[in-house]
Design an enzyme around this catalytic site. Structure first.
Site: not given
Ligand code: HSE
Length: 434
Positions: A206, A303
């Protein structure tokens, strides 16, 4: 005139895929620019695995490459994961066929971003990856679009929710890394193979993407210096706290005249600092621009709902006809940045030594540091109640240093490790430069 229907192929039906299918079924006309998004094909490893929704009405493809190139698909969404294999093959196939691609795959973009950007720009097909970094928290668009009027100096933050959850639980419950990880796996918060997360690789993917966007270069994952949280001990969490810090897995990318330094390692953040206060599975990021100053973003980094929302935002951009380079500048002009040698980096540090509790030990440690030119900022020796056997009757001494070059610090630590009163290898944690 009827609004255009975008036929969407979704490969990968895990948590994020499930969230996306549920959202598009409920709100196919969500895109602000108009049009309708309709799923016209799906692919996953297993067709029969129990899922929270019925996929039987949706055309099924065993092969994600066939889905990516199907005449029934206008836009391909890749949620398979992995830097190579089917994910890469399917994304390449879609881009070569001129089809827009939306992906949440950080490993793919961090390791092959430049070549995929070249494919995308050659065929004129957008390649978007908002969901690859910080899940539902919009860090990619922030750097790629909203901050192009500034020169970014650094990006640093917490980019892995699993590690943040584990460190938060260790501190809150006094349980070890291994115990908290085992529980997180049992509850389904951590992957069965947790290496990508706890080893720091996910955060490194990331931050490599964010560095490319921030500094206008190609992602250079190979240049990232990576250390995970496996070695973080409860003792260090407690000692750091006594000194006014909390241990977090911090991913950072800093630009200097020498190049770019991309690192992931457990770091100390002052207790009242926003990074120290981002607990549980939260992600958090500081971006420092030359003119804009500092920006702080915090939100869910994973999520179903949040990550699917980021995928949907990219789908909306494609539907609106948004066209911009995949990274910061045309693919053909992207070059990998020059990596800075981490040993030359200068920063403050936390050191822990396990020593015999006898006269002259502290003097010997501090003399060795002084001889090396390392200046001590604070110092703490604290007896440990019910000390574990692993401490072999020793006592920990911890100290923080003023800013020092890492090569100097490591040489001094090696000399200290050789002192007769030092029982175990010294531990080094950096103090975050935030
Ligand atoms: N496994 C990641 C995390 C989420 O724990 O943050 C997806 O990138």
């Amino acid at each position: 005139m009827t609004a255009k229907t975008w036929r969407i192929g979704v490969a990968g039906l895990g948590t994020v895929g499930a969230g996306l299918l549920a959202f598009l079924a409920e709100r196919p006309e969500f895109a602000p620019a108009g049009g309708r998004a309709e799923v016209t094909g799906v692919s996953a490893r297993s067709r029969s695995r129990p899922r929270p929704f019925d996929i039987s009405p949706l055309p099924w493809f065993d092969d994600p490459v066939a889905l990516a190139t199907s005449p029934q698909v206008d836009l391909f969404v890749e949620l398979v994961g992995g830097s190579d294999g089917p994910a890469k093959a399917a994304v390449e196939a879609a881009l070569k066929a001129g089809k827009p691609v939306v992906t949440a795959n950080k490993a793919l973009i961090a390791e092959h971003g430049a070549e995929l950007a070249a494919l995308a720009e050659a065929s004129g097909a957008p390649l978007l990856f908002e969901a690859a970094v910080m899940g539902g928290t919009p860090a990619v668009k922030m750097l790629r679009e909203a901050m192009v009027g500034d020169e970014i100096k650094s990006v640093a933050g917490i980019l892995n929710g699993t590690c943040n959850y584990i460190l938060t639980e260790m501190e809150a419950t006094g349980r070890s890394f291994a115990e908290v990880l085992a529980e997180a796996q049992r509850l389904g918060y951590a992957e069965a193979d947790p290496t990508m997360d706890v080893g720091g690789f996910d955060a490194a993917h990331k931050i490599s993407i964010l560095a490319a966007l921030a500094f206008g270069c190609a992602p250079n994952f190979a240049a990232a210096e990576i250390e995970g949280i496996e070695q973080v001990e409860l003792l260090d969490i407690a000692m750091a706290r006594d000194l006014g810090y909390r241990i977090k897995l911090v991913a950072s990318a800093d630009r200097s005249p020498d190049g770019v330094l991309v690192r992931v390692h457990p770091s100390l953040a002052p207790l009242n600092h926003p990074l120290a206060q981002a607990g549980g599975a939260l992600n958090a990021l500081f971006i420092e621009g030359t003119r804009i100053g500092r920006i702080f973003l915090q939100g869910p980094g994973a999520g179903s709902g949040p990550t699917a929302a980021a995928v949907a935002a990219d789908i909306a951009d494609v539907m609106a006809g948004a066209q911009r380079p995949v990274f910061q500048g045309p693919a053909k002009s992207l070059v990998a940045f020059t990596p800075v040698d981490p040993s030359k980096s200068v920063g403050r540090a936390y050191l822990r030594f396990l020593v015999k509790d006898e006269p002259g030990v502290i003097a010997a440690v501090s003399e060795t540091l002084a001889e090396a030119g390392v200046s001590i900022e604070s110092f703490l020796q604290k007896p440990v109640e019910n000390a574990p056997e692993s401490m072999r009757g020793g006592v920990p001494i911890v100290l923080t240093t003023h800013a020092v070059a890492e090569s100097v610090l490591k040489a001094a630590m090696e000399r200290i490790a050789g002192l007769p009163a030092v029982i175990d290898r010294p531990r080094l944690l950096r103090i975050a430069r935030i």
